[in-house]
Design a protein around this motif. Structure first.
Motif, PDB file in Angstrom:
ATOM      1  N   SER A 239      -5.986   5.498  25.802  1.00  0.00           N
ATOM      2  CA  SER A 239      -6.667   6.586  26.516  1.00  0.00           C
ATOM      3  C   SER A 239      -5.677   7.696  26.864  1.00  0.00           C
ATOM      4  CB  SER A 239      -7.369   6.055  27.768  1.00  0.00           C
ATOM      5  OG  SER A 239      -6.437   5.404  28.593  1.00  0.00           O
ATOM      6  N   ILE A 240      -4.434   7.310  27.161  1.00  0.00           N
ATOM      7  CA  ILE A 240      -3.420   8.330  27.470  1.00  0.00           C
ATOM      8  C   ILE A 240      -3.056   9.097  26.199  1.00  0.00           C
ATOM      9  CG2 ILE A 240      -0.976   8.655  28.126  1.00  0.00           C
ATOM     10  CD1 ILE A 240      -1.447   6.430  30.235  1.00  0.00           C
ATOM     11  N   ILE A 241      -2.898   8.372  25.115  1.00  0.00           N
ATOM     12  CA  ILE A 241      -2.551   9.024  23.839  1.00  0.00           C
ATOM     13  C   ILE A 241      -3.665   9.989  23.416  1.00  0.00           C
ATOM     14  CG2 ILE A 241      -2.097   8.594  21.374  1.00  0.00           C
ATOM     15  CD1 ILE A 241      -0.837   5.878  22.361  1.00  0.00           C
ATOM     16  N   ARG A 242      -4.918   9.563  23.580  1.00  0.00           N
ATOM     17  CA  ARG A 242      -6.060  10.439  23.241  1.00  0.00           C
ATOM     18  C   ARG A 242      -6.075  11.681  24.125  1.00  0.00           C
ATOM     19  NH1 ARG A 242     -10.889   9.175  24.321  1.00  0.00           N
ATOM     20  NH2 ARG A 242     -11.975  10.251  22.671  1.00  0.00           N
ATOM     21  N   SER A 243      -5.752  11.469  25.404  1.00  0.00           N
ATOM     22  CA  SER A 243      -5.749  12.589  26.339  1.00  0.00           C
ATOM     23  C   SER A 243      -4.690  13.630  25.937  1.00  0.00           C
ATOM     24  CB  SER A 243      -5.478  12.067  27.756  1.00  0.00           C
ATOM     25  OG  SER A 243      -5.362  13.136  28.649  1.00  0.00           O
ATOM     26  N   TYR A 244      -3.514  13.147  25.535  1.00  0.00           N
ATOM     27  CA  TYR A 244      -2.470  14.078  25.073  1.00  0.00           C
ATOM     28  C   TYR A 244      -2.922  14.803  23.810  1.00  0.00           C
ATOM     29  CZ  TYR A 244       1.259  12.962  28.346  1.00  0.00           C
ATOM     30  OH  TYR A 244       2.010  12.848  29.478  1.00  0.00           O
ATOM     31  N   MET A 245      -3.635  14.085  22.948  1.00  0.00           N
ATOM     32  CA  MET A 245      -4.110  14.720  21.715  1.00  0.00           C
ATOM     33  C   MET A 245      -5.123  15.819  22.058  1.00  0.00           C
ATOM     34  SD  MET A 245      -3.479  14.859  18.583  1.00  0.00           S
ATOM     35  CE  MET A 245      -2.602  13.433  17.986  1.00  0.00           C
ATOM     36  N   MET A 246      -5.942  15.577  23.087  1.00  0.00           N
ATOM     37  CA  MET A 246      -6.888  16.610  23.539  1.00  0.00           C
ATOM     38  C   MET A 246      -6.125  17.816  24.084  1.00  0.00           C
ATOM     39  SD  MET A 246     -10.147  17.150  23.777  1.00  0.00           S
ATOM     40  CE  MET A 246     -10.501  18.872  23.946  1.00  0.00           C
ATOM     41  N   MET A 247      -5.054  17.520  24.841  1.00  0.00           N
ATOM     42  CA  MET A 247      -4.236  18.600  25.404  1.00  0.00           C
ATOM     43  C   MET A 247      -3.619  19.442  24.271  1.00  0.00           C
ATOM     44  SD  MET A 247      -0.800  19.419  25.955  1.00  0.00           S
ATOM     45  CE  MET A 247       0.209  17.953  26.069  1.00  0.00           C
TER      46      MET A 247
END
Lengths: 82, 408
Positions: B261-269
């Motif tokens: 979920s953190i990795i996905r969030s960074y990808m969204m950023m």
């Protein structure tokens, strides 16, 4: 090197002369800090606003202070001691 | 027509700026690291004496030099210093190319035709940079960019070396091919050259073109020219107006993580940053590339070509997620994610037939306007909040040439 992020609004006394801004003192948490040296200045942007950054020394500690040239707000960003 | 090219190469740039800013650091061994990170980005010359190098971790740096001081870097400071170096260079010629954040080519051929000694120009530049920024640089002078770059590396720190056309044969006859690293002869190529018995730059220049083409393909032609000390490439003073081939960002996490979920969030950023720049440049792209760097510095990367060009965050993230899914389950903790979009073309200005598509564009433009005015991530997807909590550095990844551009 120990750096503390502060990010608080402060009052600053500064001299504006010939396109150069020289902070002379600032007040943080009720204490007045006299600036002995402006060691470095740089600029960046926050959105559309130009922000000037000043590295200031009171002889013991290095402070990073910023001035938002749109809102004219001064902030104490960081302090660091080696 | 004889050309005179200068290369300004800043010495231990990030560390020098930190020492200029903080008097307590001057003359001391220091290293610049990212926030919460322990990898050395730049070591000061005082630290290099002890064997501290870029790429070491903090533990290794401390082993080599126990008194080394670790300083958290600030990219905005270095970009501003780089802009100032450009402004200084433009006082001497309008032909200035910012090659990287700490390297700058100048074509002073016109000035030197009027009997001006290029070494005097170089000395004046060095003096002005030292006076205004409090940092030193090495300057190489040559008849082209390749030779100027070689000259700049010959004396560090605070060096000034001129290589004249007539000096090239003698100098190159003695110069090891490894010294050509950084001008187009990488480590692998120089190793291969040495295995072929080509150990000096002069030997490289004397090697038959057919032989080099046989081993290196089209690159063989470039290698031969480098070995001869020849290079016709101009100093590109367009300031980043050249064709943009891709738009990308990467981000190193404050600490390694396996949390998807953190990795996905960074990808969204990263999607928000890439999308904003893409729309700013009036472009749309058709190939999306994602990269992951693991804690042990091994990397994974994959791309996806699309049938149609895209430019909206939602579209980019949709593709990025599909690519990223190929890397799961993760075998190791992740330290960096990157996203780029290429195969670019100017944005279509057609009227949308579907009301929904027009809504998307209007919304994105409104959000972009707000973020441009009040700062990046003023309005953002809620999924970015997770990465914000984990830690986002103000300026992340590599600095693009667009960021180094100044208004002239």
């Amino acid at each position: 090197m120990d750096t503390i992020i502060i990010d608080e609004r402060i009052d600053v006394g500064a001299v504006f002369k010939k396109n150069i801004i020289k902070p002379r003192w600032f007040v943080w948490k009720g204490r007045k800090y006299a600036i002995t040296e402006v060691t470095y200045t740089w600029e960046d942007t926050q959105g559309a606003a130009r922000v000037m950054h000043f590295a200031l020394s009171d002889g013991n500690t290095l402070f990073e202070v910023s001035l938002n040239l749109t809102s004219l707000e001064w902030r104490l960003e960081k302090s660091s001691v080696v | 027509m004889t050309r005179t090219i200068l290369l300004i190469d800043m010495n231990a740039f990030f560390a020098s700026v930190e020492q200029a800013m903080n008097p307590a650091l001057r003359g001391k061994p220091i290293i610049v690291c990212g926030r919460g990170r322990t990898v050395v980005t730049t070591a000061s010359y005082e630290a290099r004496v002890f064997g501290v190098k870029t790429g070491m971790n903090l533990y290794q740096a401390k082993q080599a030099c126990p008194q080394v001081i670790a300083v958290e870097g600030d990219m905005s400071r270095y970009i501003d210093a780089s802009h100032n170096i450009q402004r200084i260079a433009r006082e001497f010629t309008d032909q200035v190319e910012m090659f990287s954040i700490d390297e700058c080519f100048l074509d002073v051929s016109k000035t030197c035709r009027n009997e001006v000694d290029p070494q005097n120009i170089a000395r004046a530049i060095k003096h002005t940079i030292r006076e205004k920024l409090g940092v030193t640089c090495s300057i190489g002078i040559g008849p082209n960019k390749v030779v100027a770059k070689i000259a700049s590396k010959m004396q560090k720190p605070d060096g000034l070396i001129e290589i004249r056309e007539k000096d090239i044969p003698v100098l190159f006859a003695l110069m090891a091919v490894q010294k050509l690293q950084g001008v187009g002869v990488g480590r692998h190529i120089s190793e291969k050259l040495m295995s072929m018995g080509i150990t000096t730059a002069g030997q490289l220049g004397n090697t038959p073109l057919e032989k080099l083409m046989h081993h290196f393909g089209i690159m063989g032609y470039r290698l031969k020219r480098i070995g001869e000390g020849k290079d016709d490439s101009p100093v590109d003073s367009s300031g980043g107006n050249e064709l943009i081939k891709s738009v990308g960002h990467s981000h190193t996490f404050p600490r390694d993580t396996r949390d998807i979920s953190i990795i996905r969030s960074y990808m969204m950023m990263l999607t928000e940053k890439v999308g904003l720049r893409l729309r700013e440049y009036g472009l749309m792209g058709k190939t999306v590339y994602c990269t992951i760097r693991f804690g042990d510095f091994t990397s994974w990367g994959a791309q996806q070509g699309l049938k149609e060009h895209i430019r909206q965050n939602r579209e980019i993230f949709f593709v990025a997620e599909q690519i990223l899914a190929r890397a799961f389950p993760l075998s190791k903790a992740v330290r960096l994610v990157g996203l780029s979009i290429s195969d670019l073309k100017p944005r279509d200005t057609q009227q949308f037939l579907l009301k929904e598509m027009e809504k998307d564009t209007t919304l994105a433009e409104a959000v972009d306007d707000i973020n441009k005015k009040y700062g990046v991530f003023t309005i953002k997807a809620s999924s970015v909040i997770l990465s914000e909590k984990f830690g986002i550095r103000p300026s992340c990844g590599m600095v693009s040439k667009q960021a180094l551009k100044i208004k002239v």
